[in-house]
Design a protein around this motif. Structure first.
Motif, mmCIF file in Angstrom:
data_model
loop_
_atom_site.group_PDB
_atom_site.id
_atom_site.type_symbol
_atom_site.label_atom_id
_atom_site.label_comp_id
_atom_site.label_asym_id
_atom_site.label_seq_id
_atom_site.Cartn_x
_atom_site.Cartn_y
_atom_site.Cartn_z
ATOM 1 N N ASP A 169 0.836 -1.201 0.000
ATOM 2 C CA ASP A 169 0.000 0.000 0.000
ATOM 3 C C ASP A 169 0.880 1.265 0.000
ATOM 4 N N HIS A 227 -5.641 -2.775 -9.830
ATOM 5 C CA HIS A 227 -6.408 -2.425 -8.618
ATOM 6 C C HIS A 227 -7.702 -1.723 -9.041
ATOM 7 N N ARG A 286 -9.277 0.780 -6.593
ATOM 8 C CA ARG A 286 -8.478 1.827 -5.938
ATOM 9 C C ARG A 286 -8.784 3.171 -6.599
#
Ligand SMILES: Nc1ncnc2c1ncn2[C@@H]1O[C@H](COP(=O)(O)OP(=O)(O)OP(=O)(O)O)[C@@H](O)[C@H]1O
Ligand SMILES: [Mg+2]
Length: 489
Positions: free
Chosen positions: A172, A205, A208
């Protein structure tokens, strides 16, 4: 991470990396660490360097609730094996210098620079400091150096609950750092450089939000409005399907701004655009008048009149032609001695400089990573990203972007007040500077910009001839010099 100076000195050769497969290096090169579980033990100790990690904590970190009865014995074996690798001089009677035993657990002594995770954190912190100081190039360098530490998936191949948690956390952090860098690229107008990377990030992702917002922004700035809107719809579909909610305020706000073509999208830096007061341009003293200079009254008058015009807001071009030694540089020094109300940017090209893209212009405009002017430091950073030295097929877009960057800087500097840009020995200028110059010639009609150019005739340089030909469309005064008066005509 704390360790005393003595310990740091002794242990300096040891290096441990966790941002990829777990690896370690000692005095004699890379160390053979052994099984994945042993690497997991080292990773736990390294992540908590200079702190005591109890045996129970190690067991929990490696096995979690599923620890077998033999776990404590296993830890002991791993520690002994690691100690042999990390400190070959260790004797059984001592408690160790690097991997230290205490009654209840173990401590790995490391200095901050010995663990890549720590270096990564330090560089991210440095990037923040550079940002606060408005040092765009410094911020970019720090972010690049931080990301370069990554050699794949964090703690790759290491199993156990601790490794899973840390892998998630570190990944992350890496993603946020890539996003920070992408945002910086948008700020300095290098959106096209990050589109592919952001696209890959969004595919990997799909929920995201930050990279989706950045990708939408980058595509919009690249003139791909519909593609930007499509990115939002893809994110929305994934969010609704998997989470049952609408996208958050960041991508939704970006979507709204794009739909209404909000002018704020064109400028994202969260700080004032220019310096509060214009920063003086000429970093070095202007070339001095030549002793014994004589004659050339008409030519000096041409220069001085162009200087008064630009000081009053009317731009122009003065082009001085002449063979070697005819007195071009001497004339510039004489005619530009006094330039009240104007800022001077002055550079003299040379044979070597023509190999460096944009050399004469960047030198004249004092474009360096360390410039206190964020516009100039920003351009230096962007040019570094564009990597113009590596000319490859398909580099046209990058060259165009670089040229736009320099022209925009000149426009910005002219917005601060009249600017005189002197380029001497233009026959040695690099080809990209000549391209920029061709773009700047017509700008002199609208900007308080005076271009003063001196060049020897160089028929073998077609780029120079093209600039010369482009003079036709401007308010240019051309001065052609024969041998100087003192040379006895
Ligand atoms: N008007 C002048 N009066 C007296 N001396 C002069 C004059 N113009 C030039 N000179 C002298 O002539 C020499 C050559 O001048 P300068 O260096 O300006 O030539 P240049 O055209 O710039 O040459 P290059 O193309 O090699 O740069 C210098 O020593 C300079 O001082
Ligand atoms: Mg000269």
């Amino acid at each position: 991470m704390r360790s005393n100076a003595l310990t740091q000195h002794r242990t300096e050769p040891l290096r441990i990396s966790l941002l990829g497969p777990v690896r370690a290096w000692g005095n004699d090169g890379e160390l053979e660490l052994g099984s994945h579980q042993r690497k997991a033990v080292l990773a736990v100790l390294a992540m908590r360097a200079n702190q005591l990690v109890t045996k129970g904590e190690l067991v929990d970190a490696i096995w979690g609730e599923a620890a077998p009865a033999s776990a404590y014995g296993g830890i002991h074996t791993h520690i002994s094996a690691l100690r042999k690798r990390l400190e070959p001089q260790w004797s059984r009677r001592s408690t160790g210098q690097v991997l230290v035993s205490s009654g209840t657990g173990y401590q790995l002594r490391l200095g901050g620079s010995q663990l890549d995770v720590e270096r990564f954190g330090d560089l991210c912190e440095l990037a923040g400091e550079r940002r606060a100081a408005r040092d765009v190039a410094g911020e970019l360098t720090a972010l690049d150096s931080a990301l370069e530490l990554w050699q794949g998936k964090a703690l790759d191949g290491v199993t156990g609950p601790h490794a899973s948690r840390q892998r998630f956390r570190l990944t992350d952090l890496r993603l946020s750092t890539i996003e920070r860098r992408a945002r910086l690229m948008l700020d300095i107008g290098a959106h096209h450089v990050v589109i592919d990377e952001l696209d890959r990030l969004c595919q990997a992702h799909p929920l995201r939000e930050v990279p989706h917002s950045l990708l939408m922004h980058a595509l919009y700035l690249d003139g791909r409005r519909q593609d930007a809107i499509d990115v939002f719809h893809r994110l929305r579909a994934a969010t609704v399907e998997r989470l049952g909610t609408e996208p958050g305020p960041c991508p939704s706000g970006m979507h709204d701004e794009i739909l209404r073509d909000d002018p704020a999208l064109r400028w994202t830096r969260d700080e004032p655009r220019g310096p509060a007061r214009p920063i003086p341009l000429l970093a070095r003293p202007r070339p001095g008048r030549r002793p014994g200079f004589t004659g050339r009254a008409t030519q000096v008058a041409v220069l001085r009149s162009a200087v008064s015009d630009v000081a009053a807001g009317t731009g122009g071009v003065v082009w001085v032609d002449g063979a070697h030694g005819t007195g071009k540089s001497a004339l510039l020094a004489e005619g530009l001695t006094d330039t009240p109300g104007c800022r001077l940017a002055w550079s003299v090209a040379d044979e070597l400089g023509q190999l460096v893209p944009l050399y004469i212009l960047l030198d004249a405009l004092d474009v360096t990573a360390l410039s206190p002017d964020p516009r100039r430091a920003g351009l230096a950073a962007m040019l570094r990203v564009l990597d113009l030295d590596r000319f490859a097929p398909g580099a046209e877009a990058r060259v165009e972007r670089a040229i736009d960057g320099v022209v925009s800087l000149v426009r910005g500097l002219c917005a601060d007040g009249p600017l005189i840009l002197v380029l001497d020995q233009l026959q040695w200028a690099d080809p990209m500077s000549l391209l920029v110059l061709r773009c700047l010639l017509p700008e002199t009609a609208d900007l308080p910009l005076l271009l003063v150019i001196a060049s020897r005739p160089a028929p073998q340089r077609p780029g120079l001839a093209r600039v010369r030909a482009a003079l036709a469309g401007t308010r240019a005064a051309t001065v052609t010099l024969g041998p100087p008066p003192s040379a006895g005509r």
